[in-house]
Design a protein around this motif. Structure first.
Motif, PDB file in Angstrom:
ATOM      1  N   ARG A  10       6.585 -24.399  83.741  1.00 28.12           N
ATOM      2  CA  ARG A  10       6.937 -23.980  85.101  1.00 28.12           C
ATOM      3  C   ARG A  10       7.346 -25.160  85.965  1.00 28.12           C
ATOM      4  NH1 ARG A  10       2.203 -20.631  84.584  1.00 28.12           N
ATOM      5  NH2 ARG A  10       1.019 -22.237  85.662  1.00 28.12           N
ATOM      6  N   ALA A  11       6.601 -26.239  85.842  1.00 30.38           N
ATOM      7  CA  ALA A  11       6.802 -27.344  86.781  1.00 30.38           C
ATOM      8  C   ALA A  11       7.842 -28.342  86.349  1.00 30.38           C
ATOM      9  CB  ALA A  11       5.472 -28.073  86.998  1.00 30.38           C
ATOM     10  N   GLY A  12       8.217 -28.359  85.057  1.00 33.26           N
ATOM     11  CA  GLY A  12       9.228 -29.321  84.615  1.00 33.26           C
ATOM     12  C   GLY A  12       8.675 -30.211  83.530  1.00 33.26           C
ATOM     13  N   PRO A  13       9.395 -31.248  83.203  1.00 30.62           N
ATOM     14  CA  PRO A  13       8.971 -32.145  82.135  1.00 30.62           C
ATOM     15  C   PRO A  13       7.727 -32.925  82.507  1.00 30.62           C
ATOM     16  CG  PRO A  13      10.847 -33.032  83.302  1.00 30.62           C
ATOM     17  CD  PRO A  13      10.619 -31.671  83.844  1.00 30.62           C
ATOM     18  N   ARG A  14       7.009 -33.373  81.504  1.00 29.39           N
ATOM     19  CA  ARG A  14       5.765 -34.113  81.759  1.00 29.39           C
ATOM     20  C   ARG A  14       6.054 -35.426  82.471  1.00 29.39           C
ATOM     21  NH1 ARG A  14       1.508 -31.961  78.870  1.00 29.39           N
ATOM     22  NH2 ARG A  14       2.067 -30.461  77.258  1.00 29.39           N
ATOM     23  N   PHE A  15       7.192 -36.011  82.121  1.00 29.62           N
ATOM     24  CA  PHE A  15       7.560 -37.269  82.764  1.00 29.62           C
ATOM     25  C   PHE A  15       8.700 -36.989  83.721  1.00 29.62           C
ATOM     26  CE2 PHE A  15       4.835 -39.560  80.065  1.00 29.62           C
ATOM     27  CZ  PHE A  15       4.909 -38.967  78.820  1.00 29.62           C
ATOM     28  N   PRO A  16       8.492 -37.111  85.033  1.00 28.49           N
ATOM     29  CA  PRO A  16       9.544 -36.784  85.994  1.00 28.49           C
ATOM     30  C   PRO A  16      10.729 -37.712  85.842  1.00 28.49           C
ATOM     31  CG  PRO A  16       7.726 -37.919  87.070  1.00 28.49           C
ATOM     32  CD  PRO A  16       7.263 -37.618  85.679  1.00 28.49           C
ATOM     33  N   GLU A  92      32.225 -45.036  79.314  1.00 32.43           N
ATOM     34  CA  GLU A  92      31.069 -45.405  80.119  1.00 32.43           C
ATOM     35  C   GLU A  92      29.774 -44.964  79.445  1.00 32.43           C
ATOM     36  OE1 GLU A  92      31.533 -44.376  84.234  1.00 32.43           O
ATOM     37  OE2 GLU A  92      33.703 -44.436  84.086  1.00 32.43           O
ATOM     38  N   GLU A  93      28.693 -45.009  80.220  1.00 30.74           N
ATOM     39  CA  GLU A  93      27.393 -44.682  79.680  1.00 30.74           C
ATOM     40  C   GLU A  93      27.329 -43.209  79.278  1.00 30.74           C
ATOM     41  OE1 GLU A  93      27.397 -43.950  84.065  1.00 30.74           O
ATOM     42  OE2 GLU A  93      27.968 -45.629  82.772  1.00 30.74           O
ATOM     43  N   LYS A  94      26.434 -42.909  78.339  1.00 28.69           N
ATOM     44  CA  LYS A  94      26.295 -41.542  77.869  1.00 28.69           C
ATOM     45  C   LYS A  94      25.540 -40.683  78.882  1.00 28.69           C
ATOM     46  CE  LYS A  94      26.457 -42.588  72.924  1.00 28.69           C
ATOM     47  NZ  LYS A  94      25.810 -42.350  71.603  1.00 28.69           N
ATOM     48  N   VAL A  95      25.585 -39.379  78.639  1.00 25.35           N
ATOM     49  CA  VAL A  95      24.879 -38.432  79.491  1.00 25.35           C
ATOM     50  C   VAL A  95      23.379 -38.570  79.255  1.00 25.35           C
ATOM     51  CG1 VAL A  95      24.476 -35.978  79.938  1.00 25.35           C
ATOM     52  CG2 VAL A  95      26.804 -36.814  79.515  1.00 25.35           C
ATOM     53  N   THR A  96      22.596 -38.618  80.316  1.00 25.75           N
ATOM     54  CA  THR A  96      21.142 -38.698  80.221  1.00 25.75           C
ATOM     55  C   THR A  96      20.515 -37.402  80.712  1.00 25.75           C
ATOM     56  OG1 THR A  96      20.883 -39.625  82.446  1.00 25.75           O
ATOM     57  CG2 THR A  96      21.247 -41.180  80.634  1.00 25.75           C
ATOM     58  N   GLY A  97      19.201 -37.336  80.637  1.00 24.20           N
ATOM     59  CA  GLY A  97      18.498 -36.120  81.023  1.00 24.20           C
ATOM     60  C   GLY A  97      18.659 -35.749  82.478  1.00 24.20           C
ATOM     61  N   SER A 117      17.233 -35.974  75.939  1.00 25.09           N
ATOM     62  CA  SER A 117      15.773 -36.093  75.794  1.00 25.09           C
ATOM     63  C   SER A 117      15.034 -34.869  76.355  1.00 25.09           C
ATOM     64  CB  SER A 117      15.261 -37.379  76.461  1.00 25.09           C
ATOM     65  OG  SER A 117      15.318 -37.279  77.868  1.00 25.09           O
ATOM     66  N   ASP A 118      13.704 -34.950  76.408  1.00 26.88           N
ATOM     67  CA  ASP A 118      12.899 -33.835  76.912  1.00 26.88           C
ATOM     68  C   ASP A 118      13.126 -33.593  78.397  1.00 26.88           C
ATOM     69  OD1 ASP A 118      11.831 -33.328  74.455  1.00 26.88           O
ATOM     70  OD2 ASP A 118       9.912 -34.321  74.823  1.00 26.88           O
ATOM     71  N   VAL A 119      13.453 -34.657  79.128  1.00 30.03           N
ATOM     72  CA  VAL A 119      13.748 -34.494  80.557  1.00 30.03           C
ATOM     73  C   VAL A 119      14.968 -33.602  80.729  1.00 30.03           C
ATOM     74  CG1 VAL A 119      14.441 -35.686  82.667  1.00 30.03           C
ATOM     75  CG2 VAL A 119      12.713 -36.702  81.170  1.00 30.03           C
ATOM     76  N   GLY A 120      16.027 -33.887  79.996  1.00 29.53           N
ATOM     77  CA  GLY A 120      17.232 -33.067  80.079  1.00 29.53           C
ATOM     78  C   GLY A 120      17.024 -31.674  79.518  1.00 29.53           C
ATOM     79  N   ALA A 121      16.097 -31.538  78.539  1.00 35.27           N
ATOM     80  CA  ALA A 121      15.803 -30.211  77.995  1.00 35.27           C
ATOM     81  C   ALA A 121      15.240 -29.296  79.072  1.00 35.27           C
ATOM     82  CB  ALA A 121      14.815 -30.339  76.838  1.00 35.27           C
ATOM     83  N   LEU A 137      25.913 -23.517  73.596  1.00 35.32           N
ATOM     84  CA  LEU A 137      25.233 -24.730  74.053  1.00 35.32           C
ATOM     85  C   LEU A 137      24.984 -25.629  72.847  1.00 35.32           C
ATOM     86  CD1 LEU A 137      23.858 -26.384  76.275  1.00 35.32           C
ATOM     87  CD2 LEU A 137      21.753 -25.070  75.864  1.00 35.32           C
ATOM     88  N   ASN A 138      25.547 -26.828  72.879  1.00 34.17           N
ATOM     89  CA  ASN A 138      25.405 -27.786  71.784  1.00 34.17           C
ATOM     90  C   ASN A 138      24.611 -28.991  72.278  1.00 34.17           C
ATOM     91  OD1 ASN A 138      25.668 -29.637  69.691  1.00 34.17           O
ATOM     92  ND2 ASN A 138      27.787 -29.080  69.253  1.00 34.17           N
ATOM     93  N   LEU A 139      23.384 -29.125  71.784  1.00 34.16           N
ATOM     94  CA  LEU A 139      22.494 -30.216  72.166  1.00 34.16           C
ATOM     95  C   LEU A 139      22.183 -31.122  70.984  1.00 34.16           C
ATOM     96  CD1 LEU A 139      19.961 -28.146  74.323  1.00 34.16           C
ATOM     97  CD2 LEU A 139      21.667 -29.737  75.197  1.00 34.16           C
ATOM     98  N   MET A 140      22.991 -31.118  69.956  1.00 29.52           N
ATOM     99  CA  MET A 140      22.644 -31.821  68.718  1.00 29.52           C
ATOM    100  C   MET A 140      22.484 -33.320  68.934  1.00 29.52           C
ATOM    101  SD  MET A 140      26.243 -31.597  66.563  1.00 29.52           S
ATOM    102  CE  MET A 140      25.596 -32.461  65.134  1.00 29.52           C
ATOM    103  N   PHE A 141      21.477 -33.878  68.268  1.00 32.22           N
ATOM    104  CA  PHE A 141      21.166 -35.307  68.284  1.00 32.22           C
ATOM    105  C   PHE A 141      21.066 -35.857  69.709  1.00 32.22           C
ATOM    106  CE2 PHE A 141      22.791 -34.689  64.000  1.00 32.22           C
ATOM    107  CZ  PHE A 141      21.837 -35.362  63.251  1.00 32.22           C
ATOM    108  N   ASN A 142      20.066 -35.359  70.442  1.00 32.55           N
ATOM    109  CA  ASN A 142      19.854 -35.780  71.820  1.00 32.55           C
ATOM    110  C   ASN A 142      18.429 -36.238  72.082  1.00 32.55           C
ATOM    111  OD1 ASN A 142      21.864 -35.732  74.143  1.00 32.55           O
ATOM    112  ND2 ASN A 142      22.540 -33.954  72.960  1.00 32.55           N
ATOM    113  N   ASP A 143      17.702 -36.565  71.027  1.00 30.98           N
ATOM    114  CA  ASP A 143      16.353 -37.100  71.178  1.00 30.98           C
ATOM    115  C   ASP A 143      15.431 -36.124  71.905  1.00 30.98           C
ATOM    116  OD1 ASP A 143      14.488 -39.080  70.648  1.00 30.98           O
ATOM    117  OD2 ASP A 143      14.774 -40.084  72.570  1.00 30.98           O
ATOM    118  N   ILE A 144      15.624 -34.828  71.632  1.00 28.06           N
ATOM    119  CA  ILE A 144      14.741 -33.803  72.188  1.00 28.06           C
ATOM    120  C   ILE A 144      13.584 -33.599  71.210  1.00 28.06           C
ATOM    121  CG2 ILE A 144      14.551 -31.382  72.875  1.00 28.06           C
ATOM    122  CD1 ILE A 144      17.527 -31.489  73.607  1.00 28.06           C
ATOM    123  N   GLY A 145      12.365 -33.609  71.721  1.00 27.06           N
ATOM    124  CA  GLY A 145      11.184 -33.486  70.881  1.00 27.06           C
ATOM    125  C   GLY A 145      10.556 -32.108  70.956  1.00 27.06           C
ATOM    126  N   PRO A 146       9.331 -31.966  70.449  1.00 25.14           N
ATOM    127  CA  PRO A 146       8.663 -30.657  70.454  1.00 25.14           C
ATOM    128  C   PRO A 146       8.510 -30.047  71.839  1.00 25.14           C
ATOM    129  CG  PRO A 146       7.513 -32.194  69.003  1.00 25.14           C
ATOM    130  CD  PRO A 146       8.542 -32.998  69.740  1.00 25.14           C
TER     131      PRO A 146
END
Length: 445
Positions: A10-16, A92-97, A117-121, A137-146
């Motif tokens: 509900r509140a968002g990712p564990r790490f803001p 330029e730099e890649k897309v981040t969360g 990452s999990d933030v962007g998830a 929606l294609n999120l392949m290889f984006n360092d998304i975890g459990p």
């Protein structure tokens, strides 16, 4: 389920998201310090989001949005916003969360190979909850975890528009796989799901197989390379049982499942009863010629399977001959066969070429990585010259040196562009991805 996970969803990712860093240029400036020219709807949304979040505007994304806006003005529909991080055109730099582009509305969003990452998830999950026209929606290889996998899976409980989701290469592990299995019990709109290279465990693979015995919506699923321990082939047993019960699944990928001859027999037993599966991928396993006895036998009666990928097994001459005998005299449904790198020698390869002469349906064959002798080279050269085998439908091309025919490799196959796509014009051709062309499932590759 523990309360902390509910609160996280509900509140968002564990790490803001991290606080924006200060830069010498204003937040609305391009990398070169100039002000952007905003003319289109998506460009304007991106510009406003960047100002709101105090983020620097990415000129590459702005250029992509300009092209999309122009297509929208022409009346085009079903447009995908392609911001692939592995594009050589991205300067330029890649897309981040926390990137603003994750919030943009379009019918398709491709942000593969970035740093979501999990933030962007978390923001991708919000996108799935709020946007009612997103189908791809294609999120392949984006360092998304459990944790990120959990957020996305839960967002799909109420989503009714998404048709195709690629989570390829995100290490959601067994925990994340279980959330996706639970999602498939509820979601009734998703048609294609790619969980390949996600480090799924035995428990989640079995859970997904069990759920698919009841799910009537999923038409294609990729379960490549799970992390399995033991030699019992439990995952293959459960997936075989699923194929007996499921009559909607069209495409199944089981690459790197450690399938042996016992496992392929389980799948063959299911194929006697299944009347929906058209594309079966069992590449990169441990199937030998004994397994081909079962497969050749089931192909005599199965009339639905059209694409069969046996690449990187070890069927050898005997296995190739079993298949060629069935294709020559019985089967008239299989259209494409890949036996790349199967330790097949001239005798087996020539037998496969002979089956093409009597089977008008059998149109695509891929043989590179085996042991070519002169008879093999002549046989496939003759097929191509008499137009029985189209150059686009095979991965070899004949050439002659000193009066002898040889075969060179050509970049054609069933799924050459599964992990990557070239940026030049040939990316639009079908020959490198014939499997998805012959059996189209979902909106995109």
């Amino acid at each position: 389920m523990c309360g902390s996970r509910k609160e996280a969803a509900r509140a968002g990712p564990r790490f803001p998201p991290p606080a924006p860093t200060t830069t010498p240029n204003p937040s609305w400036a391009l990398a070169d310090g100039s002000a952007p020219e905003v003319i289109g709807h998506l460009q304007e949304n991106y510009y406003n989001l960047c100002m709101e979040k105090s983020q620097k505007i990415n000129s590459f994304i702005l250029h992509i949005l300009q092209e999309v806006d122009e297509e929208i003005e022409k009346g085009s529909e079903g447009i995908t916003l392609n911001i692939a991080g592995n594009s050589c055109l991205m300067p330029e730099e890649k897309v981040t969360g926390t990137s603003a582009c994750i919030h943009l509305c379009s019918s398709g969003l491709d942000v593969r190979y970035n740093f979501v990452s999990d933030v962007g998830a978390y923001y991708a999950a919000r996108l799935l909850q709020k946007q009612h026209n997103l189908v791809y929606l294609n999120l392949m290889f984006n360092d998304i975890g459990p944790e990120g996998g959990e957020l996305i899976a839960k967002a799909l409980h109420k989503n009714t528009t998404l048709k195709y989701l690629r989570m390829t290469g995100n290490k959601i592990e067994n925990k994340g796989g279980m959330f996706f299995a639970a999602m498939l019990q509820i979601n009734s709109s998703l048609e294609k799901l790619d969980l390949g290279d996600c480090d799924l465990g035995m428990q989640s693979v079995i859970a997904l197989a069990t759920v698919l015995t009841q799910n009537q919506t999923i038409k294609g699923i990729n379960l490549n390379r799970p992390i399995l321990y033991g030699e019992q082939e439990e995952s293959t047993v459960h997936l075989g049982h699923m194929l007996k019960e499921n009559h909607c699944l069209v495409e199944l990928h089981m690459c790197k499942h450690n399938i042996k001859n016992c496992g392929i027999k389980q799948l063959c037993d299911a194929l006697y009863l299944n009347r929906s599966l058209r594309y079966l991928d069992v590449s990169c396993n441990k199937i030998t010629r004994d397994g081909m006895v079962c497969l050749a036998d089931v192909l005599k009666s199965n009339t639905t399977l059209e694409v069969l990928d046996l690449s990187f097994n070890r069927i050898e001459n005997a296995g190739a001959k079993y298949l060629s005998e069935t294709l020559a005299s019985h089967n008239r449904s299989l259209r494409a066969l890949s036996v790349v790198s199967n330790n097949i020698e001239g005798e087996g390869l020539v037998a496969l070429s002979e089956s093409m002469k009597t089977n008008p349906t059998f149109s695509n064959v891929y043989i590179w990585g085996n042991k070519f002798d002169e008879a093999t080279c002549v046989a496939y050269s003759d097929l191509i010259q008499m137009d029985r085998l189209k150059p686009d439908n095979t991965d070899v091309e004949p050439f002659m040196v000193d009066g002898h025919v040889y075969l060179a490799e050509v970049s054609n196959g069933l799924k050459k562009h599964y992990y990557w796509r070239p940026t030049y014009e040939e990316a639009c051709t079908n020959s490198p991805n014939a499997g998805f062309t012959l059996v189209p499932v979902g909106e995109h590759l």
